[in-house]
Design a protein around this motif. Sequence first.
Motif, PDB file in Angstrom:
ATOM      1  N   LEU A   1       1.667 -11.240   1.915  1.00 16.69           N
ATOM      2  CA  LEU A   1       0.759 -10.243   1.355  1.00 16.69           C
ATOM      3  C   LEU A   1      -0.668 -10.484   1.827  1.00 16.69           C
ATOM      4  CD1 LEU A   1       1.991 -10.363  -2.366  1.00 16.69           C
ATOM      5  CD2 LEU A   1       2.710  -8.735  -0.612  1.00 16.69           C
ATOM      6  N   THR A   2      -1.403  -9.389   1.987  1.00 19.17           N
ATOM      7  CA  THR A   2      -2.835  -9.497   2.238  1.00 19.17           C
ATOM      8  C   THR A   2      -3.558  -9.672   0.907  1.00 19.17           C
ATOM      9  OG1 THR A   2      -3.260  -7.129   2.016  1.00 19.17           O
ATOM     10  CG2 THR A   2      -2.567  -7.924   4.199  1.00 19.17           C
ATOM     11  N   ALA A   3      -4.834 -10.017   0.974  1.00 16.50           N
ATOM     12  CA  ALA A   3      -5.626 -10.110  -0.247  1.00 16.50           C
ATOM     13  C   ALA A   3      -5.658  -8.769  -0.968  1.00 16.50           C
ATOM     14  CB  ALA A   3      -7.046 -10.574   0.083  1.00 16.50           C
ATOM     15  N   GLY A   4      -5.717  -7.692  -0.210  1.00 19.54           N
ATOM     16  CA  GLY A   4      -5.685  -6.363  -0.811  1.00 19.54           C
ATOM     17  C   GLY A   4      -4.367  -6.072  -1.497  1.00 19.54           C
ATOM     18  N   ASP A   5      -3.258  -6.509  -0.891  1.00 19.33           N
ATOM     19  CA  ASP A   5      -1.942  -6.336  -1.510  1.00 19.33           C
ATOM     20  C   ASP A   5      -1.886  -7.060  -2.853  1.00 19.33           C
ATOM     21  OD1 ASP A   5      -1.036  -4.946   0.729  1.00 19.33           O
ATOM     22  OD2 ASP A   5      -0.075  -6.720   1.614  1.00 19.33           O
ATOM     23  N   ILE A   6      -2.377  -8.292  -2.869  1.00 17.22           N
ATOM     24  CA  ILE A   6      -2.337  -9.095  -4.086  1.00 17.22           C
ATOM     25  C   ILE A   6      -3.138  -8.413  -5.189  1.00 17.22           C
ATOM     26  CG2 ILE A   6      -3.029 -11.309  -5.089  1.00 17.22           C
ATOM     27  CD1 ILE A   6      -2.449 -12.544  -2.297  1.00 17.22           C
ATOM     28  N   ALA A   7      -4.287  -7.850  -4.827  1.00 17.20           N
ATOM     29  CA  ALA A   7      -5.101  -7.144  -5.818  1.00 17.20           C
ATOM     30  C   ALA A   7      -4.384  -5.890  -6.317  1.00 17.20           C
ATOM     31  CB  ALA A   7      -6.449  -6.777  -5.209  1.00 17.20           C
ATOM     32  N   LEU A   8      -3.707  -5.164  -5.430  1.00 22.92           N
ATOM     33  CA  LEU A   8      -2.949  -3.975  -5.838  1.00 22.92           C
ATOM     34  C   LEU A   8      -1.839  -4.340  -6.814  1.00 22.92           C
ATOM     35  CD1 LEU A   8      -2.314  -1.771  -2.655  1.00 22.92           C
ATOM     36  CD2 LEU A   8      -3.389  -1.035  -4.795  1.00 22.92           C
TER      37      LEU A   8
ATOM     38  N   GLN B   1       0.826  -1.203   0.000  1.00 19.74           N
ATOM     39  CA  GLN B   1       0.000   0.000   0.000  1.00 19.74           C
ATOM     40  C   GLN B   1       0.864   1.258   0.000  1.00 19.74           C
ATOM     41  OE1 GLN B   1      -2.212  -0.962   3.526  1.00 19.74           O
ATOM     42  NE2 GLN B   1      -4.016  -1.661   2.380  1.00 19.74           N
ATOM     43  N   LEU B   2       1.963   1.223   0.750  1.00 19.91           N
ATOM     44  CA  LEU B   2       2.857   2.380   0.791  1.00 19.91           C
ATOM     45  C   LEU B   2       3.476   2.623  -0.582  1.00 19.91           C
ATOM     46  CD1 LEU B   2       4.138   4.482   2.741  1.00 19.91           C
ATOM     47  CD2 LEU B   2       6.068   2.895   2.979  1.00 19.91           C
ATOM     48  N   LEU B   3       3.912   1.556  -1.251  1.00 23.50           N
ATOM     49  CA  LEU B   3       4.488   1.698  -2.586  1.00 23.50           C
ATOM     50  C   LEU B   3       3.454   2.235  -3.572  1.00 23.50           C
ATOM     51  CD1 LEU B   3       6.570  -1.607  -2.797  1.00 23.50           C
ATOM     52  CD2 LEU B   3       7.449   0.700  -2.403  1.00 23.50           C
ATOM     53  N   ALA B   4       2.226   1.762  -3.462  1.00 21.64           N
ATOM     54  CA  ALA B   4       1.169   2.245  -4.347  1.00 21.64           C
ATOM     55  C   ALA B   4       0.916   3.733  -4.134  1.00 21.64           C
ATOM     56  CB  ALA B   4      -0.111   1.447  -4.114  1.00 21.64           C
ATOM     57  N   ARG B   5       0.914   4.183  -2.893  1.00 25.65           N
ATOM     58  CA  ARG B   5       0.684   5.601  -2.582  1.00 25.65           C
ATOM     59  C   ARG B   5       1.723   6.502  -3.245  1.00 25.65           C
ATOM     60  NH1 ARG B   5      -0.323   5.555   3.981  1.00 25.65           N
ATOM     61  NH2 ARG B   5      -2.276   4.329   3.978  1.00 25.65           N
ATOM     62  N   HIS B   6       2.937   5.996  -3.383  1.00 25.99           N
ATOM     63  CA  HIS B   6       4.034   6.826  -3.879  1.00 25.99           C
ATOM     64  C   HIS B   6       4.401   6.514  -5.326  1.00 25.99           C
ATOM     65  CE1 HIS B   6       4.893   8.832  -0.053  1.00 25.99           C
ATOM     66  NE2 HIS B   6       4.530   7.693   0.508  1.00 25.99           N
ATOM     67  N   GLY B   7       3.509   5.824  -6.034  1.00 27.54           N
ATOM     68  CA  GLY B   7       3.684   5.632  -7.466  1.00 27.54           C
ATOM     69  C   GLY B   7       4.750   4.634  -7.868  1.00 27.54           C
ATOM     70  N   VAL B   8       5.062   3.701  -6.988  1.00 27.43           N
ATOM     71  CA  VAL B   8       6.127   2.735  -7.289  1.00 27.43           C
ATOM     72  C   VAL B   8       5.601   1.548  -8.087  1.00 27.43           C
ATOM     73  CG1 VAL B   8       7.863   1.196  -6.294  1.00 27.43           C
ATOM     74  CG2 VAL B   8       7.450   3.442  -5.262  1.00 27.43           C
ATOM     75  N   LEU B   9       4.371   1.114  -7.823  1.00 30.77           N
ATOM     76  CA  LEU B   9       3.840  -0.070  -8.507  1.00 30.77           C
ATOM     77  C   LEU B   9       3.511   0.244  -9.955  1.00 30.77           C
ATOM     78  CD1 LEU B   9       1.461  -1.560  -5.789  1.00 30.77           C
ATOM     79  CD2 LEU B   9       3.907  -1.966  -6.140  1.00 30.77           C
ATOM     80  N   GLY B  10       3.600  -0.771 -10.814  1.00 34.36           N
ATOM     81  CA  GLY B  10       3.286  -0.589 -12.227  1.00 34.36           C
ATOM     82  C   GLY B  10       3.959  -1.642 -13.080  1.00 34.36           C
TER      83      GLY B  10
ATOM     84  N   VAL C   1       0.291 -18.436  -6.836  1.00 35.22           N
ATOM     85  CA  VAL C   1      -0.896 -18.729  -7.639  1.00 35.22           C
ATOM     86  C   VAL C   1      -1.876 -17.562  -7.589  1.00 35.22           C
ATOM     87  CG1 VAL C   1      -2.927 -20.200  -7.826  1.00 35.22           C
ATOM     88  CG2 VAL C   1      -0.683 -21.231  -7.479  1.00 35.22           C
ATOM     89  N   ALA C   2      -2.096 -17.025  -6.402  1.00 36.95           N
ATOM     90  CA  ALA C   2      -3.025 -15.898  -6.267  1.00 36.95           C
ATOM     91  C   ALA C   2      -2.508 -14.676  -7.025  1.00 36.95           C
ATOM     92  CB  ALA C   2      -3.226 -15.564  -4.795  1.00 36.95           C
ATOM     93  N   LEU C   3      -1.214 -14.430  -6.980  1.00 30.60           N
ATOM     94  CA  LEU C   3      -0.638 -13.306  -7.722  1.00 30.60           C
ATOM     95  C   LEU C   3      -0.814 -13.499  -9.222  1.00 30.60           C
ATOM     96  CD1 LEU C   3       2.536 -12.867  -5.524  1.00 30.60           C
ATOM     97  CD2 LEU C   3       0.900 -11.039  -6.011  1.00 30.60           C
ATOM     98  N   ARG C   4      -0.530 -14.707  -9.687  1.00 29.42           N
ATOM     99  CA  ARG C   4      -0.720 -15.002 -11.112  1.00 29.42           C
ATOM    100  C   ARG C   4      -2.173 -14.777 -11.519  1.00 29.42           C
ATOM    101  NH1 ARG C   4      -1.045 -21.146 -12.243  1.00 29.42           N
ATOM    102  NH2 ARG C   4      -3.018 -20.667 -11.208  1.00 29.42           N
ATOM    103  N   ASP C   5      -3.086 -15.269 -10.696  1.00 24.09           N
ATOM    104  CA  ASP C   5      -4.499 -15.160 -11.034  1.00 24.09           C
ATOM    105  C   ASP C   5      -4.984 -13.715 -11.038  1.00 24.09           C
ATOM    106  OD1 ASP C   5      -4.518 -17.891 -11.263  1.00 24.09           O
ATOM    107  OD2 ASP C   5      -5.516 -18.257  -9.337  1.00 24.09           O
ATOM    108  N   GLU C   6      -4.307 -12.844 -10.288  1.00 26.11           N
ATOM    109  CA  GLU C   6      -4.672 -11.423 -10.259  1.00 26.11           C
ATOM    110  C   GLU C   6      -3.972 -10.615 -11.352  1.00 26.11           C
ATOM    111  OE1 GLU C   6      -6.783  -9.521  -8.656  1.00 26.11           O
ATOM    112  OE2 GLU C   6      -7.664 -11.070  -7.385  1.00 26.11           O
ATOM    113  N   GLY C   7      -3.084 -11.276 -12.124  1.00 36.02           N
ATOM    114  CA  GLY C   7      -2.467 -10.597 -13.259  1.00 36.02           C
ATOM    115  C   GLY C   7      -1.032 -10.177 -13.079  1.00 36.02           C
ATOM    116  N   SER C   8      -0.363 -10.645 -12.029  1.00 33.17           N
ATOM    117  CA  SER C   8       1.050 -10.307 -11.824  1.00 33.17           C
ATOM    118  C   SER C   8       1.929 -11.287 -12.604  1.00 33.17           C
ATOM    119  CB  SER C   8       1.405 -10.376 -10.340  1.00 33.17           C
ATOM    120  OG  SER C   8       2.778 -10.099 -10.128  1.00 33.17           O
ATOM    121  N   PRO C   9       2.730 -10.808 -13.571  1.00 31.71           N
ATOM    122  CA  PRO C   9       3.642 -11.713 -14.292  1.00 31.71           C
ATOM    123  C   PRO C   9       4.670 -12.305 -13.333  1.00 31.71           C
ATOM    124  CG  PRO C   9       3.421  -9.592 -15.420  1.00 31.71           C
ATOM    125  CD  PRO C   9       2.821  -9.420 -14.066  1.00 31.71           C
ATOM    126  N   LEU C  10       4.866 -13.609 -13.407  1.00 28.12           N
ATOM    127  CA  LEU C  10       5.795 -14.290 -12.511  1.00 28.12           C
ATOM    128  C   LEU C  10       7.127 -14.544 -13.202  1.00 28.12           C
ATOM    129  CD1 LEU C  10       3.512 -16.997 -10.834  1.00 28.12           C
ATOM    130  CD2 LEU C  10       4.073 -14.712  -9.999  1.00 28.12           C
TER     131      LEU C  10
END
Length: 338
Positions: free
Chosen positions: A164-171, A144-153, A197-206
Amino acid sequence: MALAGITAVGEFHYVHHAPGGTPYADPNAMGEALIEAAAEAGIRITLLDTAYLSAGFGQPPTAHQLRFSDGDADAWATRCSVLKERDHARIGAAIHSVRAVPAEQLATVARWAEERRAPLHVHLSEQTAENDACREAHGCTPAQLLARHGVLGPRTTGVHNTHLTAGDIALIGGSGTGTCMCPTTERDLADGIGPAVALRDEGSPLSLGSDSHAVIDLLEEARAMELNERLRTRARGHWTAAALLRAATADGHAALGWDDTGRIEAGARADLVTIALDSVRTAGPPPGLGAETAVFAATAADVRHTVVAGRHVVRDGAHTLVPDVPGALARAVEALRA
Protein backbone atom coordinates in the motif's frame (compact mmCIF):
# COMPACT_ATOMS: atom_id res chain seq x y z
CA MET A 1 -10.17 -25.39 13.12
CA ALA A 2 -12.14 -26.46 16.18
CA LEU A 3 -9.13 -28.39 17.46
CA ALA A 4 -7.09 -25.19 17.01
CA GLY A 5 -9.53 -23.21 19.15
CA ILE A 6 -11.26 -21.47 16.23
CA THR A 7 -15.01 -21.06 16.73
CA ALA A 8 -15.98 -19.23 13.52
CA VAL A 9 -14.62 -19.21 9.98
CA GLY A 10 -14.97 -16.72 7.15
CA GLU A 11 -14.96 -18.94 4.07
CA PHE A 12 -13.76 -17.01 1.00
CA HIS A 13 -15.84 -19.16 -1.35
CA TYR A 14 -15.62 -18.95 -5.11
CA VAL A 15 -15.85 -22.49 -6.51
CA HIS A 16 -19.50 -22.12 -7.44
CA HIS A 17 -20.11 -24.33 -10.48
CA ALA A 18 -19.24 -27.71 -11.93
CA PRO A 19 -16.11 -28.11 -14.08
CA GLY A 20 -16.60 -26.19 -17.32
CA GLY A 21 -18.83 -23.67 -15.60
CA THR A 22 -22.11 -25.57 -15.75
CA PRO A 23 -24.29 -24.62 -12.76
CA TYR A 24 -25.30 -27.42 -10.43
CA ALA A 25 -28.98 -28.31 -10.17
CA ASP A 26 -28.86 -26.28 -6.98
CA PRO A 27 -26.83 -23.21 -8.04
CA ASN A 28 -25.56 -22.88 -4.46
CA ALA A 29 -24.72 -26.55 -3.94
CA MET A 30 -21.10 -25.82 -3.06
CA GLY A 31 -21.97 -23.02 -0.64
CA GLU A 32 -24.59 -25.19 1.04
CA ALA A 33 -22.01 -27.96 1.41
CA LEU A 34 -19.68 -25.57 3.22
CA ILE A 35 -22.46 -24.44 5.56
CA GLU A 36 -23.24 -28.07 6.35
CA ALA A 37 -19.55 -28.85 6.86
CA ALA A 38 -19.30 -26.10 9.46
CA ALA A 39 -22.31 -27.53 11.26
CA GLU A 40 -20.76 -30.99 11.29
CA ALA A 41 -17.50 -29.55 12.63
CA GLY A 42 -19.39 -27.64 15.34
CA ILE A 43 -18.27 -24.13 14.39
CA ARG A 44 -19.98 -21.07 12.92
CA ILE A 45 -19.40 -19.90 9.37
CA THR A 46 -19.72 -16.65 7.49
CA LEU A 47 -19.96 -17.75 3.87
CA LEU A 48 -18.19 -14.96 2.00
CA ASP A 49 -19.70 -15.73 -1.38
CA THR A 50 -17.15 -14.40 -3.83
CA ALA A 51 -17.57 -12.57 -7.12
CA TYR A 52 -14.82 -13.86 -9.41
CA LEU A 53 -15.71 -12.86 -12.96
CA SER A 54 -12.53 -12.38 -14.96
CA ALA A 55 -8.96 -13.65 -15.25
CA GLY A 56 -7.46 -10.18 -15.15
CA PHE A 57 -8.12 -6.61 -16.19
CA GLY A 58 -10.17 -6.89 -19.39
CA GLN A 59 -9.62 -10.64 -19.64
CA PRO A 60 -12.41 -13.25 -19.71
CA PRO A 61 -12.18 -16.18 -17.30
CA THR A 62 -10.01 -19.08 -18.34
CA ALA A 63 -11.53 -22.52 -18.89
CA HIS A 64 -10.58 -23.46 -15.34
CA GLN A 65 -11.99 -20.24 -13.92
CA LEU A 66 -15.42 -20.85 -15.45
CA ARG A 67 -16.12 -22.76 -12.23
CA PHE A 68 -15.80 -19.45 -10.42
CA SER A 69 -17.64 -17.03 -12.69
CA ASP A 70 -21.36 -16.22 -12.70
CA GLY A 71 -20.88 -14.14 -15.85
CA ASP A 72 -21.49 -10.75 -14.32
CA ALA A 73 -22.13 -9.18 -10.93
CA ASP A 74 -25.90 -9.08 -11.40
CA ALA A 75 -25.98 -12.85 -11.95
CA TRP A 76 -23.70 -13.30 -8.94
CA ALA A 77 -26.09 -11.21 -6.81
CA THR A 78 -29.13 -13.16 -8.01
CA ARG A 79 -27.53 -16.47 -7.05
CA CYS A 80 -26.29 -15.21 -3.67
CA SER A 81 -29.69 -13.82 -2.77
CA VAL A 82 -31.08 -17.36 -2.56
CA LEU A 83 -28.69 -18.36 0.23
CA LYS A 84 -30.31 -18.43 3.68
CA GLU A 85 -28.72 -17.70 7.00
CA ARG A 86 -28.95 -20.18 9.87
CA ASP A 87 -28.18 -20.09 13.57
CA HIS A 88 -24.59 -21.05 12.85
CA ALA A 89 -24.26 -19.44 9.41
CA ARG A 90 -24.26 -15.93 8.03
CA ILE A 91 -23.98 -14.88 4.41
CA GLY A 92 -21.45 -12.27 3.43
CA ALA A 93 -19.90 -11.14 0.17
CA ALA A 94 -16.43 -10.95 -1.28
CA ILE A 95 -14.74 -9.38 -4.25
CA HIS A 96 -11.95 -11.75 -5.11
CA SER A 97 -9.73 -8.85 -6.21
CA VAL A 98 -9.87 -5.79 -8.42
CA ARG A 99 -8.47 -7.85 -11.28
CA ALA A 100 -11.25 -10.44 -10.95
CA VAL A 101 -14.25 -8.08 -10.95
CA PRO A 102 -14.56 -5.41 -13.67
CA ALA A 103 -14.47 -1.91 -12.20
CA GLU A 104 -17.96 -1.02 -13.39
CA GLN A 105 -19.36 -4.03 -11.51
CA LEU A 106 -17.66 -3.43 -8.15
CA ALA A 107 -20.51 -1.22 -6.95
CA THR A 108 -23.04 -4.02 -7.57
CA VAL A 109 -21.26 -6.27 -5.09
CA ALA A 110 -20.83 -3.45 -2.58
CA ARG A 111 -24.50 -2.49 -2.85
CA TRP A 112 -25.61 -6.11 -2.32
CA ALA A 113 -23.62 -6.24 0.93
CA GLU A 114 -24.77 -2.79 2.05
CA GLU A 115 -28.46 -3.58 1.54
CA ARG A 116 -28.12 -6.69 3.69
CA ARG A 117 -25.74 -5.14 6.21
CA ALA A 118 -23.45 -8.05 5.44
CA PRO A 119 -19.66 -8.20 5.74
CA LEU A 120 -17.71 -7.62 2.54
CA HIS A 121 -14.14 -8.86 2.07
CA VAL A 122 -11.64 -8.31 -0.75
CA HIS A 123 -8.10 -9.46 -1.45
CA LEU A 124 -6.30 -6.13 -1.64
CA SER A 125 -2.82 -5.30 -2.94
CA GLU A 126 -1.52 -8.74 -2.11
CA GLN A 127 1.16 -8.57 -4.82
CA THR A 128 2.95 -5.72 -6.57
CA ALA A 129 2.06 -7.18 -9.98
CA GLU A 130 -1.64 -6.54 -9.31
CA ASN A 131 -0.90 -2.96 -8.28
CA ASP A 132 1.06 -2.38 -11.48
CA ALA A 133 -1.68 -3.89 -13.64
CA CYS A 134 -4.34 -1.80 -11.89
CA ARG A 135 -2.39 1.40 -12.48
CA GLU A 136 -1.99 0.49 -16.14
CA ALA A 137 -5.68 -0.30 -16.55
CA HIS A 138 -7.21 2.45 -14.39
CA GLY A 139 -4.49 4.93 -13.55
CA CYS A 140 -4.81 4.35 -9.81
CA THR A 141 -4.04 1.88 -7.05
CA PRO A 142 -6.47 -0.93 -6.14
CA ALA A 143 -7.43 0.87 -2.92
CA GLN A 144 -8.21 4.04 -4.86
CA LEU A 145 -10.28 2.06 -7.36
CA LEU A 146 -12.29 0.45 -4.55
CA ALA A 147 -12.85 3.84 -2.94
CA ARG A 148 -14.13 5.29 -6.24
CA HIS A 149 -16.76 2.56 -6.48
CA GLY A 150 -17.97 2.68 -2.89
CA VAL A 151 -16.39 -0.57 -1.71
CA LEU A 152 -14.42 0.76 1.28
CA GLY A 153 -16.16 1.29 4.62
CA PRO A 154 -16.68 -0.09 8.13
CA ARG A 155 -18.31 -3.32 6.92
CA THR A 156 -15.46 -4.02 4.48
CA THR A 157 -12.26 -5.89 5.25
CA GLY A 158 -9.20 -5.86 3.02
CA VAL A 159 -7.43 -9.20 3.17
CA HIS A 160 -3.62 -8.86 3.17
CA ASN A 161 -3.34 -5.09 2.42
CA THR A 162 0.33 -5.75 1.81
CA HIS A 163 1.67 -3.31 -0.80
CA LEU A 164 0.00 0.00 0.00
CA THR A 165 0.99 3.60 -0.56
CA ALA A 166 0.70 6.16 2.22
CA GLY A 167 -2.41 7.43 0.46
CA ASP A 168 -3.90 3.93 0.39
CA ILE A 169 -3.32 3.54 4.12
CA ALA A 170 -5.05 6.86 4.78
CA LEU A 171 -8.01 5.83 2.58
CA ILE A 172 -8.40 2.49 4.33
CA GLY A 173 -8.01 3.84 7.84
CA GLY A 174 -10.08 6.96 7.24
CA SER A 175 -12.99 4.94 5.88
CA GLY A 176 -12.92 2.50 8.81
CA THR A 177 -12.13 -0.39 6.46
CA GLY A 178 -10.69 -3.36 8.32
CA THR A 179 -7.49 -5.25 7.61
CA CYS A 180 -7.17 -9.02 7.87
CA MET A 181 -3.51 -9.95 8.10
CA CYS A 182 -2.60 -13.52 7.12
CA PRO A 183 1.11 -13.69 8.00
CA THR A 184 1.73 -17.40 7.43
CA THR A 185 0.29 -17.27 3.92
CA GLU A 186 1.96 -13.96 3.13
CA ARG A 187 5.36 -15.44 3.97
CA ASP A 188 4.56 -18.81 2.36
CA LEU A 189 3.81 -17.08 -0.96
CA ALA A 190 6.71 -14.65 -0.52
CA ASP A 191 4.27 -11.77 -0.90
CA GLY A 192 5.81 -9.48 1.70
CA ILE A 193 5.00 -7.90 5.06
CA GLY A 194 2.01 -5.58 5.21
CA PRO A 195 2.09 -2.19 6.98
CA ALA A 196 0.03 -3.37 9.94
CA VAL A 197 1.25 -0.73 12.39
CA ALA A 198 0.58 2.12 9.98
CA LEU A 199 -2.89 0.75 9.21
CA ARG A 200 -3.68 0.44 12.90
CA ASP A 201 -2.47 3.97 13.55
CA GLU A 202 -4.72 5.29 10.75
CA GLY A 203 -7.77 3.59 12.28
CA SER A 204 -8.09 0.29 10.40
CA PRO A 205 -9.28 -2.50 12.77
CA LEU A 206 -6.88 -5.44 12.54
CA SER A 207 -7.98 -9.05 12.46
CA LEU A 208 -6.12 -12.28 11.73
CA GLY A 209 -6.78 -15.08 9.29
CA SER A 210 -5.06 -18.04 7.71
CA ASP A 211 -6.06 -17.43 4.07
CA SER A 212 -4.70 -20.79 2.92
CA HIS A 213 -5.18 -23.98 4.93
CA ALA A 214 -1.47 -24.88 5.08
CA VAL A 215 -1.32 -23.56 8.66
CA ILE A 216 -4.38 -23.47 10.93
CA ASP A 217 -3.08 -21.78 14.05
CA LEU A 218 -4.27 -18.30 15.05
CA LEU A 219 -1.66 -18.16 17.81
CA GLU A 220 1.01 -18.47 15.16
CA GLU A 221 -0.69 -15.77 13.06
CA ALA A 222 -0.86 -13.48 16.10
CA ARG A 223 2.80 -13.73 17.03
CA ALA A 224 3.84 -13.57 13.37
CA MET A 225 2.23 -10.15 13.02
CA GLU A 226 4.42 -8.85 15.86
CA LEU A 227 7.53 -10.73 14.78
CA ASN A 228 7.21 -9.55 11.18
CA GLU A 229 7.24 -5.96 12.42
CA ARG A 230 10.31 -6.70 14.52
CA LEU A 231 12.12 -7.92 11.42
CA ARG A 232 11.07 -4.88 9.43
CA THR A 233 11.84 -2.25 12.08
CA ARG A 234 14.47 -3.98 14.24
CA ALA A 235 12.40 -2.88 17.23
CA ARG A 236 10.14 -4.83 19.62
CA GLY A 237 6.81 -4.22 21.28
CA HIS A 238 4.43 -3.12 18.51
CA TRP A 239 1.46 -4.90 20.14
CA THR A 240 0.76 -6.28 23.58
CA ALA A 241 -0.26 -9.91 23.88
CA ALA A 242 -3.77 -8.69 24.77
CA ALA A 243 -3.99 -6.64 21.56
CA LEU A 244 -2.87 -9.60 19.46
CA LEU A 245 -5.44 -11.84 21.14
CA ARG A 246 -8.12 -9.24 20.41
CA ALA A 247 -7.19 -9.31 16.72
CA ALA A 248 -7.57 -13.10 16.80
CA THR A 249 -10.87 -13.02 18.68
CA ALA A 250 -13.26 -10.07 19.01
CA ASP A 251 -12.03 -8.12 16.00
CA GLY A 252 -11.92 -11.26 13.87
CA HIS A 253 -15.49 -12.14 14.78
CA ALA A 254 -16.64 -8.57 14.13
CA ALA A 255 -15.07 -8.68 10.65
CA LEU A 256 -17.27 -11.70 9.93
CA GLY A 257 -20.47 -10.11 11.23
CA TRP A 258 -20.51 -11.76 14.69
CA ASP A 259 -20.40 -8.67 16.90
CA ASP A 260 -21.59 -10.52 20.01
CA THR A 261 -18.64 -12.89 20.17
CA GLY A 262 -14.98 -12.91 21.12
CA ARG A 263 -15.22 -11.61 24.68
CA ILE A 264 -16.32 -12.99 28.05
CA GLU A 265 -19.22 -10.90 29.31
CA ALA A 266 -22.95 -11.15 29.96
CA GLY A 267 -24.92 -11.34 26.73
CA ALA A 268 -22.03 -12.48 24.55
CA ARG A 269 -21.95 -15.92 22.94
CA ALA A 270 -20.18 -18.44 25.15
CA ASP A 271 -17.18 -19.08 22.91
CA LEU A 272 -14.41 -20.26 25.22
CA VAL A 273 -11.01 -21.80 24.56
CA THR A 274 -8.51 -23.15 27.08
CA ILE A 275 -4.78 -23.44 26.40
CA ALA A 276 -2.55 -25.76 28.41
CA LEU A 277 0.11 -23.99 30.44
CA ASP A 278 1.94 -27.22 31.25
CA SER A 279 3.09 -28.46 27.84
CA VAL A 280 6.74 -28.53 26.76
CA ARG A 281 6.12 -25.18 25.03
CA THR A 282 4.23 -23.40 27.79
CA ALA A 283 5.45 -24.77 31.14
CA GLY A 284 7.11 -22.41 33.60
CA PRO A 285 5.68 -18.89 33.35
CA PRO A 286 3.40 -17.73 36.20
CA PRO A 287 -0.38 -17.69 35.56
CA GLY A 288 -0.32 -13.91 35.39
CA LEU A 289 1.59 -14.20 32.13
CA GLY A 290 -0.93 -16.56 30.57
CA ALA A 291 -1.73 -14.25 27.64
CA GLU A 292 1.94 -13.73 26.84
CA THR A 293 2.58 -17.46 27.07
CA ALA A 294 -0.32 -18.23 24.75
CA VAL A 295 0.71 -15.72 22.09
CA PHE A 296 4.48 -16.11 22.15
CA ALA A 297 4.97 -19.78 23.06
CA ALA A 298 1.83 -21.88 22.58
CA THR A 299 0.59 -23.47 19.37
CA ALA A 300 -2.72 -24.92 18.27
CA ALA A 301 -1.50 -28.23 19.70
CA ASP A 302 -1.85 -26.71 23.18
CA VAL A 303 -5.60 -26.11 22.83
CA ARG A 304 -7.41 -28.38 25.29
CA HIS A 305 -11.06 -27.28 25.15
CA THR A 306 -13.14 -25.41 22.58
CA VAL A 307 -16.65 -24.31 23.50
CA VAL A 308 -18.79 -22.81 20.72
CA ALA A 309 -21.87 -20.89 21.87
CA GLY A 310 -21.93 -23.01 25.05
CA ARG A 311 -21.41 -26.34 23.27
CA HIS A 312 -18.31 -28.36 24.14
CA VAL A 313 -16.90 -29.17 20.68
CA VAL A 314 -13.36 -30.07 21.77
CA ARG A 315 -12.77 -31.68 25.16
CA ASP A 316 -9.32 -32.61 26.46
CA GLY A 317 -7.87 -32.14 22.97
CA ALA A 318 -10.35 -34.50 21.29
CA HIS A 319 -13.15 -33.47 18.93
CA THR A 320 -16.51 -34.51 20.37
CA LEU A 321 -18.30 -34.62 16.97
CA VAL A 322 -15.66 -36.08 14.64
CA PRO A 323 -13.96 -39.04 16.33
CA ASP A 324 -11.03 -39.34 13.90
CA VAL A 325 -10.18 -35.89 12.54
CA PRO A 326 -6.89 -36.88 10.81
CA GLY A 327 -8.64 -39.80 9.15
CA ALA A 328 -11.56 -37.62 8.07
CA LEU A 329 -9.18 -35.04 6.59
CA ALA A 330 -7.20 -37.70 4.75
CA ARG A 331 -10.37 -39.21 3.27
CA ALA A 332 -11.61 -35.78 2.19
CA VAL A 333 -8.34 -34.93 0.45
CA GLU A 334 -8.26 -38.34 -1.23
CA ALA A 335 -11.81 -37.80 -2.50
CA LEU A 336 -10.72 -34.52 -4.12
CA ARG A 337 -7.93 -36.35 -5.94
CA ALA A 338 -10.16 -39.17 -7.15
